[in-house]
Design a protein around this motif. Sequence first.
Motif, PDB file in Angstrom:
ATOM      1  N   ARG A  13       0.882  -1.168   0.000  1.00 56.68           N
ATOM      2  CA  ARG A  13       0.000   0.000   0.000  1.00 56.68           C
ATOM      3  C   ARG A  13       0.919   1.216   0.000  1.00 56.68           C
ATOM      4  NH1 ARG A  13      -3.689  -0.197   4.808  1.00 56.68           N
ATOM      5  NH2 ARG A  13      -4.736  -2.012   3.956  1.00 56.68           N
ATOM      6  N   ASN A  40     -10.358  -7.884  13.902  1.00 55.00           N
ATOM      7  CA  ASN A  40     -10.376  -7.313  12.557  1.00 55.00           C
ATOM      8  C   ASN A  40      -8.952  -7.101  12.075  1.00 55.00           C
ATOM      9  OD1 ASN A  40     -13.149  -7.150  12.446  1.00 55.00           O
ATOM     10  ND2 ASN A  40     -13.210  -5.090  13.300  1.00 55.00           N
ATOM     11  N   GLY A  41      -8.703  -7.483  10.829  1.00 52.82           N
ATOM     12  CA  GLY A  41      -7.383  -7.256  10.245  1.00 52.82           C
ATOM     13  C   GLY A  41      -6.351  -8.300  10.618  1.00 52.82           C
ATOM     14  N   ALA A  42      -6.769  -9.380  11.307  1.00 56.05           N
ATOM     15  CA  ALA A  42      -5.807 -10.401  11.745  1.00 56.05           C
ATOM     16  C   ALA A  42      -5.274 -11.228  10.581  1.00 56.05           C
ATOM     17  CB  ALA A  42      -6.461 -11.327  12.768  1.00 56.05           C
ATOM     18  N   GLY A  43      -6.033 -11.278   9.491  1.00 59.01           N
ATOM     19  CA  GLY A  43      -5.592 -12.062   8.336  1.00 59.01           C
ATOM     20  C   GLY A  43      -6.490 -13.254   8.035  1.00 59.01           C
ATOM     21  N   LYS A  44      -7.662 -13.296   8.654  1.00 61.54           N
ATOM     22  CA  LYS A  44      -8.556 -14.444   8.476  1.00 61.54           C
ATOM     23  C   LYS A  44      -9.073 -14.541   7.038  1.00 61.54           C
ATOM     24  CE  LYS A  44     -11.498 -12.915  11.569  1.00 61.54           C
ATOM     25  NZ  LYS A  44     -10.944 -11.591  11.902  1.00 61.54           N
ATOM     26  N   SER A  45      -9.615 -13.417   6.541  1.00 61.86           N
ATOM     27  CA  SER A  45     -10.191 -13.448   5.183  1.00 61.86           C
ATOM     28  C   SER A  45      -9.111 -13.717   4.153  1.00 61.86           C
ATOM     29  CB  SER A  45     -10.859 -12.117   4.844  1.00 61.86           C
ATOM     30  OG  SER A  45     -11.893 -11.866   5.731  1.00 61.86           O
ATOM     31  N   THR A  46      -7.946 -13.113   4.347  1.00 59.66           N
ATOM     32  CA  THR A  46      -6.853 -13.318   3.392  1.00 59.66           C
ATOM     33  C   THR A  46      -6.469 -14.801   3.355  1.00 59.66           C
ATOM     34  OG1 THR A  46      -6.106 -11.084   3.891  1.00 59.66           O
ATOM     35  CG2 THR A  46      -4.537 -12.508   2.759  1.00 59.66           C
ATOM     36  N   GLN A  85     -17.909 -12.572   2.466  1.00 59.36           N
ATOM     37  CA  GLN A  85     -18.508 -11.635   3.427  1.00 59.36           C
ATOM     38  C   GLN A  85     -19.700 -10.883   2.841  1.00 59.36           C
ATOM     39  OE1 GLN A  85     -16.002  -9.107   5.715  1.00 59.36           O
ATOM     40  NE2 GLN A  85     -14.691 -10.778   6.370  1.00 59.36           N
ATOM     41  N   GLU A 162     -17.070 -15.126   7.973  1.00 59.28           N
ATOM     42  CA  GLU A 162     -17.953 -14.345   8.861  1.00 59.28           C
ATOM     43  C   GLU A 162     -19.427 -14.573   8.514  1.00 59.28           C
ATOM     44  OE1 GLU A 162     -16.826 -11.932  11.155  1.00 59.28           O
ATOM     45  OE2 GLU A 162     -14.703 -11.842  10.662  1.00 59.28           O
TER      46      GLU A 162
HETATM   47  N1  LIG Z   1      -6.343  -6.038  -1.077  1.00 61.43           N
HETATM   48  C1  LIG Z   1      -5.679  -5.554  -0.034  1.00 61.43           C
HETATM   49  N2  LIG Z   1      -4.802  -4.547  -0.181  1.00 61.43           N
HETATM   50  C2  LIG Z   1      -4.119  -4.058   0.883  1.00 61.43           C
HETATM   51  N3  LIG Z   1      -4.240  -4.531   2.128  1.00 61.43           N
HETATM   52  C3  LIG Z   1      -5.091  -5.533   2.339  1.00 61.43           C
HETATM   53  C4  LIG Z   1      -5.867  -6.110   1.275  1.00 61.43           C
HETATM   54  N4  LIG Z   1      -6.624  -7.112   1.779  1.00 61.43           N
HETATM   55  C5  LIG Z   1      -6.346  -7.158   3.101  1.00 61.43           C
HETATM   56  N5  LIG Z   1      -5.433  -6.215   3.439  1.00 61.43           N
HETATM   57  C6  LIG Z   1      -4.864  -5.987   4.774  1.00 61.43           C
HETATM   58  O1  LIG Z   1      -4.392  -7.220   5.266  1.00 61.43           O
HETATM   59  C7  LIG Z   1      -4.662  -7.337   6.664  1.00 61.43           C
HETATM   60  C8  LIG Z   1      -5.499  -8.578   6.924  1.00 61.43           C
HETATM   61  O2  LIG Z   1      -6.802  -8.368   6.391  1.00 61.43           O
HETATM   62  P1  LIG Z   1      -7.950  -9.486   6.439  1.00 61.43           P
HETATM   63  O3  LIG Z   1      -9.117  -8.948   5.699  1.00 61.43           O
HETATM   64  O4  LIG Z   1      -7.388 -10.779   6.006  1.00 61.43           O
HETATM   65  O5  LIG Z   1      -8.256  -9.548   7.997  1.00 61.43           O
HETATM   66  P2  LIG Z   1      -9.463 -10.246   8.738  1.00 61.43           P
HETATM   67  O6  LIG Z   1      -8.884 -10.963   9.905  1.00 61.43           O
HETATM   68  O7  LIG Z   1     -10.258 -11.055   7.795  1.00 61.43           O
HETATM   69  O8  LIG Z   1     -10.306  -9.011   9.247  1.00 61.43           O
HETATM   70  P3  LIG Z   1     -11.907  -8.801   9.250  1.00 61.43           P
HETATM   71  O9  LIG Z   1     -12.425  -9.563  10.420  1.00 61.43           O
HETATM   72  O10 LIG Z   1     -12.018  -7.320   9.438  1.00 61.43           O
HETATM   73  O11 LIG Z   1     -12.435  -9.264   7.926  1.00 61.43           O
HETATM   74  C9  LIG Z   1      -5.333  -6.030   7.075  1.00 61.43           C
HETATM   75  O12 LIG Z   1      -4.331  -5.163   7.553  1.00 61.43           O
HETATM   76  C10 LIG Z   1      -5.899  -5.519   5.764  1.00 61.43           C
HETATM   77  O13 LIG Z   1      -6.020  -4.112   5.779  1.00 61.43           O
END
Ligand SMILES: Nc1ncnc2c1ncn2[C@@H]1O[C@H](COP(=O)(O)OP(=O)(O)OP(=O)(O)O)[C@@H](O)[C@H]1O
Length: 333
Positions: A13, A40-46, A85, A162
């Motif tokens: 970014r 939030n932001g832990a990396g679960k969705s990724t 989501q 989620e």
């Molecule tokens: N496409 C992207 N570009 C830049 N940063 C990203 C992108 N996708 C995710 N991130 C960042 O990667 C990190 C992990 O995000 P992720 O969505 O995996 O977290 P999460 O645990 O699923 O959170 P949530 O519960 O809010 O969905 C966060 O800091 C997010 O801002």
Amino acid sequence: MITARGLTRTFRRGKDVIEAVRAIDVDVRQGELVAFLGPNGAGKSTTLRMLTSLLLPTSGTAVVAGYDVVTDPARVRARIGYIGQGTGGGYSYRVLDELHNQGRFYHLPRPEYRARARDLMETLELTGLDKRKVSSLSGGQRRRLDVALGLMNRPPLLFLDEPTTGLDPQSRANLWQHITGMREQYGMTLVLTTHYLEEADSVAERVVIIDHGRIVADAPPDALKRDHADDVVTLQVASADAAAVRAALPDGLGQVAVHPGNAQPGAVHPGAEPYASVRATIATTHGSLVLPAAIEQLRNHGLVVTSAELAQASLDDVFLNLTGRSLREEAKA
Ligand SMILES: Nc1ncnc2c1ncn2[C@@H]1O[C@H](COP(=O)(O)OP(=O)(O)OP(=O)(O)O)[C@@H](O)[C@H]1O
């Protein structure tokens, strides 16, 4: 069903590099129900998006339903369901058409997708909504439609990102009943993400706690609570003598602490005189056994317990002990 090794994903970014998922290793066996829990932001969705082949890992490998997510994404996708989501349904389409389109997408024969759509509508309590536009559904109905869409291809492995966020407690409970019922019916393996602690605790057979892109714990919820948190028994004892209260509670009960001498204004009977009280806390792995044992010990020493409370270890205590932060507080922030 899933074998991931060193799975890593970074995002750029501007000048910043975000390490969203950092070299995680995870295995999921057939039939398991595993929850990824984290703030939030832990990396679960990724993580989920990499395991479903929707996002390329920066490094590391994942074999899902028998195929590599990088070299064989089409085969992975044919064998999994993914409920993301956002709502999967197109807003202006009608409910039944959406389900039929999903069936066509998976090249199911017409009688087969029509029968499956009917079955799913019935099981997920969507009957009667065939002709309704997706945009007119309530949050709970729309989420149930998402689940139905994810199940049209009867996947042996279903990912849910989620699934209950934004639903009221009754709709959440209802959706879980449907999802776990479907799991029994079709023998699916389920992998989900949540930041609801109670949900992970009550629904998942195994909880993978993820924080700052790393797995910090991975075990059944009861084992996590046993290994990383304590129940806390709190007793109020009608006494001015903290030392006597401490002496009455053997160390074998747990980690005992006494807090002397609060005057309690008339707590026992309305109008009663204030009396001296000692608060004793016992941190233990077996609160429900220790509570009556502690009362008995105190009684044997001629001490009267005026109130007793048991706070059972929670997954939030586990998260707090592992990371130094409260997941519950972070969710509120
Ligand atoms: N496409 C992207 N570009 C830049 N940063 C990203 C992108 N996708 C995710 N991130 C960042 O990667 C990190 C992990 O995000 P992720 O969505 O995996 O977290 P999460 O645990 O699923 O959170 P949530 O519960 O809010 O969905 C966060 O800091 C997010 O801002």
